[in-house]
Design a protein around this motif. Structure first.
Motif, PDB file in Angstrom:
ATOM      1  N   ASP A 153      -0.096  -3.545  10.310  1.00  0.00           N
ATOM      2  CA  ASP A 153      -1.447  -3.187   9.859  1.00  0.00           C
ATOM      3  C   ASP A 153      -2.080  -4.274   9.004  1.00  0.00           C
ATOM      4  N   GLY A 154      -1.379  -5.403   8.836  1.00  0.00           N
ATOM      5  CA  GLY A 154      -1.892  -6.518   8.054  1.00  0.00           C
ATOM      6  C   GLY A 154      -1.543  -6.459   6.580  1.00  0.00           C
ATOM      7  N   ALA A 155      -0.832  -5.404   6.162  1.00  0.00           N
ATOM      8  CA  ALA A 155      -0.465  -5.259   4.752  1.00  0.00           C
ATOM      9  C   ALA A 155       0.590  -6.292   4.359  1.00  0.00           C
ATOM     10  N   ASP A 156       0.478  -6.749   3.129  1.00  0.00           N
ATOM     11  CA  ASP A 156       1.494  -7.639   2.581  1.00  0.00           C
ATOM     12  C   ASP A 156       2.747  -6.839   2.246  1.00  0.00           C
ATOM     13  N   ALA A 157       3.876  -7.520   2.283  1.00  0.00           N
ATOM     14  CA  ALA A 157       5.133  -6.910   1.850  1.00  0.00           C
ATOM     15  C   ALA A 157       5.498  -7.461   0.481  1.00  0.00           C
ATOM     16  N   ARG A 195       5.431 -11.334   1.065  1.00  0.00           N
ATOM     17  CA  ARG A 195       5.220 -11.851   2.418  1.00  0.00           C
ATOM     18  C   ARG A 195       3.816 -11.422   2.858  1.00  0.00           C
ATOM     19  N   ALA A 196       2.960 -12.415   3.073  1.00  0.00           N
ATOM     20  CA  ALA A 196       1.579 -12.130   3.445  1.00  0.00           C
ATOM     21  C   ALA A 196       1.498 -11.563   4.863  1.00  0.00           C
ATOM     22  N   ARG A 197       0.686 -10.530   5.019  1.00  0.00           N
ATOM     23  CA  ARG A 197       0.416  -9.913   6.328  1.00  0.00           C
ATOM     24  C   ARG A 197       1.711  -9.641   7.112  1.00  0.00           C
ATOM     25  N   TYR A 198       2.691  -9.091   6.447  1.00  0.00           N
ATOM     26  CA  TYR A 198       4.019  -8.853   7.019  1.00  0.00           C
ATOM     27  C   TYR A 198       4.048  -7.682   7.999  1.00  0.00           C
ATOM     28  N   VAL A 253       0.816  -1.217   0.000  1.00  0.00           N
ATOM     29  CA  VAL A 253       0.000   0.000   0.000  1.00  0.00           C
ATOM     30  C   VAL A 253       0.854   1.274   0.000  1.00  0.00           C
ATOM     31  N   ASN A 254       2.173   1.140  -0.016  1.00  0.00           N
ATOM     32  CA  ASN A 254       3.066   2.301   0.014  1.00  0.00           C
ATOM     33  C   ASN A 254       3.555   2.605  -1.406  1.00  0.00           C
TER      34      ASN A 254
END
Length: 146
Positions: free
Chosen positions: A134-138, A128-131, A109-110
């Protein structure tokens, strides 16, 4: 405005932690920063804009690979070249320490950070899921330094 990037040692943990807190909601405190700075292969870089601290980067080199642990620019200094200058300094440091590739994670999201990295030649090599807290993926990005 002049930009100056310089390495920082463990004695700069408080300053770097304060910068990190101004750059990120989920930030490293002074104890965490000091622990990272004491870790093998970790180097901190700070950028000054007009003589005042404007951002930081931490890079870890292990054998022939490097990881950008963090790169942050103060909100009021974003869009002025600080991020690109820090990234370039981190790459030069990693290359000089023997790394042939630099990895990093960026939140999906960045968009501004992803744009910086992709504009500098980084490409997605994983996820990387939910890294993030805030729960956002990396998105895992990498670039060859050779």
């Amino acid at each position: 405005m002049s930009l100056d990037v310089r390495p920082c040692g463990p004695d700069s943990a408080a300053l770097l932690a304060a910068l990190h807190a101004r750059c990120f909601e989920d930030h490293w405190n002074e104890t965490e920063m000091a622990g990272l700075l004491a870790s093998p292969g970790v180097t901190a870089l700070m950028i000054e804009a007009g003589g005042a601290p404007a951002g930081l980067a931490l890079v870890r080199v292990v054998l022939d690979e490097a990881e950008l642990l963090t790169l942050g620019v103060l909100p009021g200094q974003r869009g002025r070249g600080c991020g690109l200058a820090l990234l370039g300094a981190a790459e030069r440091h990693a290359r000089g320490a023997g790394a042939g590739r630099l990895f990093l994670e960026v939140s999906h999201v960045n968009a501004p950070a992803a744009g910086l990295y992709e504009g500098a030649g980084y490409r997605q090599v994983g996820q990387r899921a939910r890294y993030y807290p805030d729960g956002a993926d990396a998105r895992v990005l990498a670039r060859d330094l050779d």
